[in-house]
Design a protein around this motif. Structure first.
Motif, PDB file in Angstrom:
ATOM      1  N   ILE A  16      34.873  46.004  55.275  1.00  0.00           N
ATOM      2  CA  ILE A  16      35.450  45.906  53.927  1.00  0.00           C
ATOM      3  C   ILE A  16      36.731  46.742  53.852  1.00  0.00           C
ATOM      4  CG2 ILE A  16      35.057  46.568  51.509  1.00  0.00           C
ATOM      5  CD1 ILE A  16      32.117  45.683  51.913  1.00  0.00           C
ATOM      6  N   ARG A  44      31.882  36.257  53.541  1.00  0.00           N
ATOM      7  CA  ARG A  44      31.027  37.075  52.678  1.00  0.00           C
ATOM      8  C   ARG A  44      31.596  38.483  52.523  1.00  0.00           C
ATOM      9  NH1 ARG A  44      25.807  37.224  50.708  1.00  0.00           N
ATOM     10  NH2 ARG A  44      26.348  35.055  50.264  1.00  0.00           N
ATOM     11  N   GLN A  47      34.528  38.452  50.211  1.00  0.00           N
ATOM     12  CA  GLN A  47      34.052  38.351  48.828  1.00  0.00           C
ATOM     13  C   GLN A  47      33.677  39.727  48.293  1.00  0.00           C
ATOM     14  OE1 GLN A  47      30.787  35.486  49.243  1.00  0.00           O
ATOM     15  NE2 GLN A  47      31.062  35.095  47.052  1.00  0.00           N
ATOM     16  N   LYS A  48      32.933  40.476  49.127  1.00  0.00           N
ATOM     17  CA  LYS A  48      32.482  41.802  48.705  1.00  0.00           C
ATOM     18  C   LYS A  48      33.646  42.770  48.543  1.00  0.00           C
ATOM     19  CE  LYS A  48      27.760  42.000  50.338  1.00  0.00           C
ATOM     20  NZ  LYS A  48      26.745  42.903  50.903  1.00  0.00           N
ATOM     21  N   ALA A  49      34.657  42.637  49.396  1.00  0.00           N
ATOM     22  CA  ALA A  49      35.776  43.587  49.380  1.00  0.00           C
ATOM     23  C   ALA A  49      36.570  43.505  48.084  1.00  0.00           C
ATOM     24  CB  ALA A  49      36.687  43.337  50.578  1.00  0.00           C
ATOM     25  N   PHE A  50      36.637  42.300  47.479  1.00  0.00           N
ATOM     26  CA  PHE A  50      37.540  42.127  46.333  1.00  0.00           C
ATOM     27  C   PHE A  50      36.828  41.767  45.036  1.00  0.00           C
ATOM     28  CE2 PHE A  50      39.814  41.217  50.273  1.00  0.00           C
ATOM     29  CZ  PHE A  50      40.716  42.266  50.217  1.00  0.00           C
ATOM     30  N   TYR A  51      35.516  41.682  45.052  1.00  0.00           N
ATOM     31  CA  TYR A  51      34.748  41.335  43.863  1.00  0.00           C
ATOM     32  C   TYR A  51      35.052  42.331  42.739  1.00  0.00           C
ATOM     33  CZ  TYR A  51      30.826  39.613  41.175  1.00  0.00           C
ATOM     34  OH  TYR A  51      30.064  39.040  40.196  1.00  0.00           O
ATOM     35  N   PRO A  52      35.173  41.927  41.494  1.00  0.00           N
ATOM     36  CA  PRO A  52      34.961  40.585  40.930  1.00  0.00           C
ATOM     37  C   PRO A  52      36.180  39.662  41.010  1.00  0.00           C
ATOM     38  CG  PRO A  52      35.318  42.170  39.184  1.00  0.00           C
ATOM     39  CD  PRO A  52      35.392  42.933  40.457  1.00  0.00           C
ATOM     40  N   ALA A  53      37.249  40.083  41.694  1.00  0.00           N
ATOM     41  CA  ALA A  53      38.370  39.154  41.881  1.00  0.00           C
ATOM     42  C   ALA A  53      38.003  38.154  42.971  1.00  0.00           C
ATOM     43  CB  ALA A  53      39.628  39.926  42.257  1.00  0.00           C
TER      44      ALA A  53
ATOM     45  N   ILE B 229      41.872  46.500  42.084  1.00  0.00           N
ATOM     46  CA  ILE B 229      41.327  45.154  41.867  1.00  0.00           C
ATOM     47  C   ILE B 229      41.439  44.787  40.388  1.00  0.00           C
ATOM     48  CG2 ILE B 229      39.226  43.749  41.958  1.00  0.00           C
ATOM     49  CD1 ILE B 229      38.501  45.325  44.518  1.00  0.00           C
ATOM     50  N   PRO B 231      40.982  41.322  38.406  1.00  0.00           N
ATOM     51  CA  PRO B 231      40.654  39.893  38.492  1.00  0.00           C
ATOM     52  C   PRO B 231      41.421  39.044  37.480  1.00  0.00           C
ATOM     53  CG  PRO B 231      38.677  41.248  38.190  1.00  0.00           C
ATOM     54  CD  PRO B 231      39.851  42.136  37.954  1.00  0.00           C
ATOM     55  N   TYR B 236      36.460  39.326  33.085  1.00  0.00           N
ATOM     56  CA  TYR B 236      36.871  40.674  33.511  1.00  0.00           C
ATOM     57  C   TYR B 236      38.303  40.952  33.074  1.00  0.00           C
ATOM     58  CZ  TYR B 236      32.750  40.576  36.514  1.00  0.00           C
ATOM     59  OH  TYR B 236      31.466  40.527  36.992  1.00  0.00           O
ATOM     60  N   PHE B 274      30.011  44.908  45.337  1.00  0.00           N
ATOM     61  CA  PHE B 274      29.805  43.466  45.162  1.00  0.00           C
ATOM     62  C   PHE B 274      29.373  43.217  43.718  1.00  0.00           C
ATOM     63  CE2 PHE B 274      27.683  39.435  47.084  1.00  0.00           C
ATOM     64  CZ  PHE B 274      28.813  38.701  46.813  1.00  0.00           C
TER      65      PHE B 274
END
Lengths: 301, 415
Positions: A16, A44, A47-53, B229, B231, B236, B274
Motif C-alpha cells: 500500500i 485489491r 483499492q485499499k490504498a486509496f479508499y474511499p476514493a 485522499i 474522493p 464523501y 479500507f
C-alpha cells in the motif's frame, strides 16, 4: 463499525505504501493487468490504498489474443464493478501490420511479442510508471530487481547498474522518455498471494481451480487440447484430466498441473505442499537459463 | 506469519551464495525443478558437487564471473517463520548493493573464510552493520572443513571481531559466532559431528529463535503524509484523509497531534483502513487518518504527537555512505529525499572520512569517493522534521539524488 486496534500485515502495508508513492511521484501511472492472480491481488491492494476514493489510474491489458476465455470474462466484470478505465492493446494488431513476426512450430508462443505492444502503448499514452505483479520469488533474475525499476526509451533494464534502494525510500526521478516499472508485491511469495486471496475472499478466474479439461502431454507437461492456439502433433493423445492452472499467461506457454484443488482452501494447501515451482509450468522460462533476464533487457515485464 | 529479513555479507568467495543454497536445500525449500536445474548445470560445468550459488546468482554476468553483483532476495519458510534473505555482493565495488540489501534487514550474517580470517571486507561489512545498527549479527566462520575444524582458528577470529565490536559506538548489538561448512552442511541446519568443542546452536536454529520485529524499533510516533485522499463523491464530499505509514509508535483516535513543519495542532478524528474504522493503529500500519480541524496538510508534512516533537531545521549533520562513481565534494547540490519528503540540499562541509577498520578518521578530505563513509553537514532548501538515526531509523535516514543523473548517490544517517 469496528472500533478495535489494527495492525496491518507487513507485506500488505508495504504494498500500500508503494502504491501511494507511485501516485504521489508520477503523473501518468498505469496498472498492467493480465487477469492473473497477481494482478488481481494488485487491484485489491490499490483499492485499499486509496479508499474511499476510486483507484486513481487506469488498468491496461496487453492482450496476446491467446487468453483463456475465462480470464477475459473475469476482467470485464471486475473493471465494471470498480468503475475504473480499462485500456486494451492487442498483439494481433502488430502481427497484422507486420511489425512483429509470429513464431511457428511446436513451441510457438506470443509471450515475447507482448513486449513490442507494451512499449508502443507506453509511448502512445505517455505512461511514466507501469505497475506490475511480478514477484522476486518467481525466478532468479526477478529476484534481483528493485521495487522502482528504471527503464529507458527502449524499455531496457540495465541490470548491472540499478539504483540503490535503501530502507523504504523510493526514488522515482526520471528523465523524459524513461519510465519506471513498479512492483508492489516484490516481497510476496506465491503462498503469500494465495493466502491473501483466501483471507480477503477475492474472486479469481475459474481456471485456477481444478476442473476437467481435454489435455495432452508433451515433455512431461500437460497442455490444454481445448484450444486451437496450442500446437499439437497428431500423435499426441488427448485425454480428459482433472487439472488446474497455477499461472494464467498466454495459453500457448502455460501448462496445467494435475490437481483436485477445487476451492481456495484446497489450493492454499496444495501450494504449501508443492514440490514444483510456479514457473516450472511456464515453457517460456525453460528456453534457457537466462530467458527471463534476456526478456527483461528487451523491455518485457 | 512473522517475516524475518536477513542480509548476508562477506568477502568474495567466502561462500555466501553456497550458504544460502545449503539452507534452501537442507530446509527442503528448493523445488524439484530448481534442484534438477542446479544438478544439471553443476554436471555441465564439471563439478563433482552441487553448485548452490546457481540458485541465487540470477544474472548472466554473475554466472560467467562466478560472483554476485547485485542483491538477490530469497524466500523460504520453516513451520515457525518466513524468511527473506538478501544475498548481497562481496566485491568492494558493489558495496552500495550490500547496503541496499542490509538496510531493511533485522539480522545479518557476516561470513568469514576460516583459512583467511578477518580481511579488509570483513571490517567494512561489520562497520556497515554497526552503522545501520542491525541488532542481531551472526559471524559465520565458514569452510571449517578446510582448517581441520580447528577450534583455535575459530577462537582467533572470534577474538578479533570482539575487539572490533569493543571499538564500535553501537553497543546494542547481539553477536553470535558459529563455526560451519556451507559446502558440507556442518552446523547450517544440522549439527556437525566434526566439532564436538562447539556447544552452541546451528545457524538455522539460531535464526528461528530471533524476533521478527520491524527494523524500526519502538520510539516516538511519526506519520509522514504520502498523499491526501479526497474522493469528492456525494457520500464523501468533505472527506480529507491523510494517507501514510505509521513509524515508531501507535496512533489512537483522540490523540492530540501537531502538523509539521507548520506546528498547527489538531486531534485525530478517525483512523481508516479500507472500508473500516479503527480506534487505534499500530506502528508499521499503512492507514488513512482524518483530523478534527480543517488544517492545511500536504505530502511531505508529518503528523506527530504534540508532546513528542522531532527536530525541525534547515541544516543537519550526518554520516553518509557514498554510492556514486562521481565523488561527493563540498559545495555540491543534490536533491534530498527524507522519507517521503523532498528538498534540495547543499553540502556545506565534508568533515571527515571514517576508516571502516575502526582505526579513526581522516580530517578535512577534499572528496568522498564511491563506497567511502564520511561525516558531512548539509544546508536544506526548506525545514525538515527529523530525528537522530539512533533514535528513529525511518525518520533519521535520507538519500541524496544527483540532479543531473537522477541516480541515488548516497545514503545518510542523521546525527
Amino acid at each position: 463499525m469496528s472500533k478495535e486496534t489494527i495492525q496491518v500485515d507487513a507485506l500488505e502495508s508495504e504494498a500500500i505504501f508503494i502504491f501511494r508513492e507511485v501516485v504521489a511521484q508520477f503523473e501518468k501511472p498505469v496498472l498492467l493487468f493480465s487477469g492473473g492472480k497477481d494482478s488481481i491481488t494488485l487491484v485489491r491492494l490499490a483499492q485499499k490504498a486509496f479508499y474511499p476514493a476510486k483507484i486513481p489510474f487506469p488498468l491496461m491489458h496487453i492482450d496476446t489474443g491467446h487468453n483463456f476465455p475465462e480470464t477475459i470474462e473475469f476482467r470485464d466484470r471486475l473493471v465494471e464493478e470498480l468503475g475504473v478505465e480499462l485500456i486494451v492493446r492487442n498483439v494481433q494488431d502488430n502481427i497484422d501490420s507486420g511489425r512483429v513476426k509470429e513464431e511457428t512450430g511446436r513451441y510457438a508462443s506470443r509471450n515475447m511479442l507482448q513486449t513490442e505492444t507494451l512499449l508502443d502503448a507506453i509511448e502512445e499514452f505517455g505512461f511514466d510508471a507501469c505497475i506490475g505483479g511480478a514477484r522476486r520469488d518467481e525466478e532468479k533474475a526477478r529476484a534481483k530487481e528493485r521495487i522502482f525499476s528504471v527503464r529507458d526509451d527502449f524499455g531496457q533494464w540495465d541490470e548491472k547498474n540499478q539504483r540503490p534502494e535503501v530502507f523504504d525510500m523510493l526514488n522515482g526521478r526520471i528523465d523524459l522518455g524513461q519510465n519506471v516499472r513498479v512492483f508492489p508485491i516484490s516481497n510476496w511469495t506465491e503462498l503469500d498471494v494465495w493466502s491473501y486471496i483466501e483471507q480477503e475472499e477475492i474472486e479469481i478466474p475459474s481456471i485456477y481451480f481444478a476442473h476437467k479439461r481435454k489435455t495432452f502431454v508433451r515433455d512431461g507437461m500437460i497442455w490444454s487440447a481445448d484450444d486451437a492456439v496450442v500446437y499439437r502433433d497428431e500423435e499426441e493423445e488427448v485425454v480428459e484430466r482433472m487439472v488446474r492452472f497455477r499461472t494464467v499467461g498466454d495459453m500457448s506457454c502455460t501448462a496445467a498441473v494435475l490437481s483436485d484443488a477445487v476451492d481456495i482452501v484446497k489450493v492454499v494447501e496444495e501450494i504449501r505442499d508443492s514440490s514444483i515451482s510456479e514457473r516450472g509450468a511456464r515453457i517460456d522460462d525453460k528456453r534457457s537459463e537466462a530467458a527471463m533476464e534476456k526478456r527483461k533487457q528487451q523491455g518485457y515485464f | 506469519m512473522k517475516v524475518l529479513k536477513i542480509a548476508t555479507a562477506g568477502s568474495v568467495d567466502d561462500g555466501k551464495s553456497t550458504l544460502i543454497g545449503r539452507i534452501l536445500y537442507d530446509t527442503k525449500s528448493l523445488t524439484d525443478d530448481k534442484l534438477e536445474a542446479i544438478e544439471e548445470k553443476s554436471r555441465q560445468r564439471g563439478f563433482d558437487y552441487l553448485d548452490f550459488s546457481l540458485a541465487t546468482d540470477g544474472l548472466v554476468a554473475e554466472r560467467e564471473q562466478g560472483i554476485t553483483i547485485d542483491v538477490a532476495h530469497i524466500y523460504f519458510s520453516t513451520p515457525s517463520k518466513s524468511f527473506i534473505i538478501a544475498d548481497t555482493p562481496g566485491h568492494i565495488e558493489y558495496t552500495r548493493n550490500m547496503v541496499t540489501g542490509a538496510s531493511t534487514a533485522q539480522a545479518s550474517i557476516v561470513l568469514i573464510d576460516a583459512r583467511n580470517g578477518v580481511v579488509e571486507q570483513t571490517y567494512r561489512h561489520f562497520f556497515i552493520n554497526n552503522l545501520l545498527r542491525i541488532k542481531d549479527v551472526v559471524i559465520a566462520v565458514n569452510k571449517m572443513d578446510l582448517v581441520d575444524f580447528s577450534e583455535e582458528k575459530f577462537n582467533a577470529i572470534k577474538g578479533e571481531i570482539e575487539y572490533l565490536a569493543s571499538k564500535s559506538e553501537y553497543k546494542g548489538q547481539n553477536l553470535t559466532f558459529i563455526p560451519l561448512s556451507a559446502l558440507k552442511g556442518d552446523n547450517v541446519v544440522d549439527k556437525s559431528d566434526n566439532m564436538d568443542w562447539y556447544q552452541g546452536e546451528t545457524l538455522m536454529h539460531h535464526l528461528e529463535r530471533l524476533d521478527a520485529d520491524d527494523i524500526n524499533d519502538e520510539s516516538q510516533t511519526r506519520f509522514p503524509v504520502q498523499t491526501v485522499i479526497r474522493p469528492k463523491t456525494e457520500e464523501y464530499h468533505d472527506y480529507r484523509g491523510y494517507a501514510g505509514k505509521i513509524y515508531g509508535g501507535d496512533i489512537e483516535v483522540g490523540d492530540e497531534v501537531a502538523v509539521l513543519p507548520s506546528l498547527t495542532t489538531s486531534k485525530v478524528k478517525s483512523i481508516n483502513f479500507f472500508d473500516k474504522e479503527y480506534q487505534k493503529a499500530k506502528r508499521g500500519s499503512s492507514v488513512t487518518i482524518t483530523l478534527e480541524d480543517n488544517v492545511n496538510v500536504s505530502r511531505g508534512d508529518m503528523l506527530v504527537k504534540v508532546a513528542e516533537q522531532p527536530t525541525i531545521a534547515k541544516q543537519l549533520d550526518a554520516t553518509i555512505c557514498w554510492m556514486d562513481k562521481e565523488p561527493l565534494q563540498a559545495s555540491q547540490r543534490y536533491y534530498i529525499k527524507h522519507g517521503v519528503n523532498d528538498a534540495q540540499a547543499k553540502i556545506t562541509q565534508l568533515k571527515s572520512i571514517i576508516k571502516t577498520d575502526f582505526s579513526g578518521v581522516e580530517e578535512n578530505p577534499s572528496e568522498l569517493e564511491l563506497n567511502q563513509i564520511g561525516d558531512i553537514q548539509l544546508k536544506l532548501s526548506k525545514p525538515l522534521s527529523f530525528d537522530a538515526y539512533k533514535d528513529n531509523k525511518s525518520n533519521g535516514s535520507f538519500i541524496l539524488i544527483n540532479p543531473k543523473t537522477n541516480n541515488t548517490v548516497g545514503v545518510g544517517f542523521i546525527k
